[in-house]
Design an enzyme around this catalytic site. Structure first.
Site, PDB file in Angstrom:
ATOM      1  N   SER A   6      27.984 -56.528   1.760  1.00 33.61           N
ATOM      2  CA  SER A   6      27.995 -56.730   0.312  1.00 33.61           C
ATOM      3  C   SER A   6      26.564 -56.633  -0.206  1.00 33.61           C
ATOM      4  O   SER A   6      25.694 -57.422   0.186  1.00 33.61           O
ATOM      5  CB  SER A   6      28.561 -58.108  -0.033  1.00 33.61           C
ATOM      6  OG  SER A   6      28.226 -58.412  -1.373  1.00 33.61           O
ATOM      7  N   HIS A  30      30.253 -52.749   0.079  1.00 35.26           N
ATOM      8  CA  HIS A  30      31.049 -53.619  -0.793  1.00 35.26           C
ATOM      9  C   HIS A  30      30.260 -53.932  -2.064  1.00 35.26           C
ATOM     10  O   HIS A  30      29.139 -54.437  -2.005  1.00 35.26           O
ATOM     11  CB  HIS A  30      31.354 -54.900  -0.004  1.00 35.26           C
ATOM     12  CG  HIS A  30      32.239 -55.889  -0.683  1.00 35.26           C
ATOM     13  ND1 HIS A  30      33.608 -55.881  -0.559  1.00 35.26           N
ATOM     14  CD2 HIS A  30      31.946 -56.949  -1.481  1.00 35.26           C
ATOM     15  CE1 HIS A  30      34.129 -56.895  -1.242  1.00 35.26           C
ATOM     16  NE2 HIS A  30      33.136 -57.554  -1.819  1.00 35.26           N
ATOM     17  N   ASP A  32      30.259 -56.097  -5.477  1.00 37.88           N
ATOM     18  CA  ASP A  32      30.849 -57.261  -6.152  1.00 37.88           C
ATOM     19  C   ASP A  32      30.635 -57.143  -7.650  1.00 37.88           C
ATOM     20  O   ASP A  32      29.519 -57.318  -8.153  1.00 37.88           O
ATOM     21  CB  ASP A  32      30.194 -58.543  -5.634  1.00 37.88           C
ATOM     22  CG  ASP A  32      30.694 -58.898  -4.250  1.00 37.88           C
ATOM     23  OD1 ASP A  32      31.925 -58.928  -4.055  1.00 37.88           O
ATOM     24  OD2 ASP A  32      29.859 -59.133  -3.350  1.00 37.88           O
ATOM     25  N   MET A  34      31.162 -58.671 -11.176  1.00 38.30           N
ATOM     26  CA  MET A  34      31.455 -59.978 -11.796  1.00 38.30           C
ATOM     27  C   MET A  34      31.184 -59.911 -13.297  1.00 38.30           C
ATOM     28  O   MET A  34      30.181 -59.331 -13.722  1.00 38.30           O
ATOM     29  CB  MET A  34      30.569 -61.051 -11.172  1.00 38.30           C
ATOM     30  CG  MET A  34      30.688 -61.133  -9.659  1.00 38.30           C
ATOM     31  SD  MET A  34      29.757 -62.523  -9.007  1.00 38.30           S
ATOM     32  CE  MET A  34      29.968 -62.266  -7.237  1.00 38.30           C
ATOM     33  N   HIS A  63      34.964 -54.454  -5.517  1.00 37.52           N
ATOM     34  CA  HIS A  63      35.695 -55.725  -5.595  1.00 37.52           C
ATOM     35  C   HIS A  63      35.570 -56.232  -7.028  1.00 37.52           C
ATOM     36  O   HIS A  63      34.518 -56.750  -7.419  1.00 37.52           O
ATOM     37  CB  HIS A  63      35.070 -56.705  -4.576  1.00 37.52           C
ATOM     38  CG  HIS A  63      35.656 -58.077  -4.590  1.00 37.52           C
ATOM     39  ND1 HIS A  63      35.053 -59.144  -3.943  1.00 37.52           N
ATOM     40  CD2 HIS A  63      36.793 -58.566  -5.147  1.00 37.52           C
ATOM     41  CE1 HIS A  63      35.803 -60.226  -4.130  1.00 37.52           C
ATOM     42  NE2 HIS A  63      36.854 -59.902  -4.852  1.00 37.52           N
ATOM     43  N   MET A  65      35.915 -58.647  -9.784  1.00 35.28           N
ATOM     44  CA  MET A  65      36.127 -60.064 -10.149  1.00 35.28           C
ATOM     45  C   MET A  65      35.961 -60.163 -11.658  1.00 35.28           C
ATOM     46  O   MET A  65      34.963 -60.702 -12.160  1.00 35.28           O
ATOM     47  CB  MET A  65      35.115 -60.942  -9.402  1.00 35.28           C
ATOM     48  CG  MET A  65      35.445 -61.095  -7.925  1.00 35.28           C
ATOM     49  SD  MET A  65      34.049 -61.699  -6.958  1.00 35.28           S
ATOM     50  CE  MET A  65      33.193 -60.163  -6.677  1.00 35.28           C
ATOM     51  N   MET A 134      40.040 -64.164   0.158  1.00 36.48           N
ATOM     52  CA  MET A 134      38.723 -64.751  -0.125  1.00 36.48           C
ATOM     53  C   MET A 134      38.568 -66.022   0.704  1.00 36.48           C
ATOM     54  O   MET A 134      39.429 -66.903   0.662  1.00 36.48           O
ATOM     55  CB  MET A 134      38.597 -65.102  -1.616  1.00 36.48           C
ATOM     56  CG  MET A 134      38.503 -63.916  -2.560  1.00 36.48           C
ATOM     57  SD  MET A 134      37.130 -62.803  -2.213  1.00 36.48           S
ATOM     58  CE  MET A 134      35.703 -63.863  -2.454  1.00 36.48           C
ATOM     59  N   ASP A 172      36.370 -62.151   2.938  1.00 37.21           N
ATOM     60  CA  ASP A 172      35.129 -62.050   2.164  1.00 37.21           C
ATOM     61  C   ASP A 172      34.629 -63.454   1.837  1.00 37.21           C
ATOM     62  O   ASP A 172      35.338 -64.219   1.178  1.00 37.21           O
ATOM     63  CB  ASP A 172      35.425 -61.257   0.878  1.00 37.21           C
ATOM     64  CG  ASP A 172      34.192 -61.011   0.019  1.00 37.21           C
ATOM     65  OD1 ASP A 172      33.077 -61.364   0.458  1.00 37.21           O
ATOM     66  OD2 ASP A 172      34.362 -60.462  -1.096  1.00 37.21           O
TER      67      ASP A 172
END
Ligand code: DX5
Ligand code: ZN
Length: 213
Positions: A6, A30, A32, A34, A63, A65, A134, A172
């Site tokens: 990540s 990966h 993330d 957000m 990913h 979120m 998660m 993760d």
């Protein structure tokens, strides 16, 4: 087993150099994403993914979120995502969203927060490529692995066996040499690791250590 570093834990001031240090050993990268709503933190968007896509050959796993993930599928597909993972908790029409992602020729994952049960996946699980369990509450790197999620990973492995599904289990959050072994033993096959990889003095070797653990 595969390792997906990540970039959240990388040094953003020299992001491309950081990624070059794992390109030989990582199985995918990966990202993330957000939004400050679904999770209490902000990261980056499709622009960053698109600029790295021109330089990095690894598969890109996004990913999401974010609230309203349906608004972000096309921008991340266009940016070069190979797999998009959406959170079950953010989807009012999960089946529709899974179909939309697949129709774009992109792989699809569904992520579950630590407290979310597998139940709501029952009628959609045969359509997805990855289920992401998660093992921390999403929003930040460097948190501790939640061992309470281990039974969920085991249960999912059982469902995969019983229904002869081909999907992979990804975990993760809080992955290190100890927790990696626990997650794999429970049935995971892809481990996302931020701090354990980019926090190490040699991120490439850190990936090999995780694989050997
Ligand atoms: C947490 C993110 C994770 C995070 C993992 O919300 O989804 O991908 O980067 O970081 P570590 O490995 O440091 O727990
Ligand atoms: Zn993540």
């Amino acid at each position: 087993m595969k390792i997906s570093p990540s970039i959240l834990a990388a040094d953003f001031s020299c992001l491309y150099q950081e990624i070059s240090r794992v390109e030989g050993e990582a199985d995918s990268l990966h990202f993330d994403i957000m939004d400050g709503h679904f999770v209490p933190n902000l990261t980056f968007g499709p622009g960053l993914v698109a600029s790295l896509r021109k330089k990095v050959n690894l598969p890109f796993n996004v990913h999401l979120m974010v609230d309203n993930p349906q608004e972000w599928i096309s921008p991340f597909v266009d940016a070069g995502a190979d797999l998009i993972t959406v959170h079950l908790e953010t989807c009012r029409h999960l089946d529709r969203l899974v179909t939309v992602i697949k129709e774009k020729g992109t792989k699809v994952g569904v992520a579950l927060n630590p407290a979310t049960s597998l139940q709501e996946l029952e009628y959609v699980v045969s359509e997805v490529d990855i289920v992401l369990a998660m093992t921390v509450n999403p929003g930040f790197g460097s948190q501790s692995f939640l061992f309470s999620v281990i039974p969920k990973i085991r249960d999912l492995r059982e469902i995969i066996k019983k229904r002869r599904l081909s999907l992979e289990i990804e975990v993760d959050g809080g992955i290190n040499e100890d927790t990696a072994a626990r997650a794999i033993e429970a049935g995971a096959s892809i481990l996302v690791a931020g701090t354990a990889v980019f926090g190490a003095s040699d991120p490439g070797k850190a990936i090999l250590r995780l694989k050997n653990s």
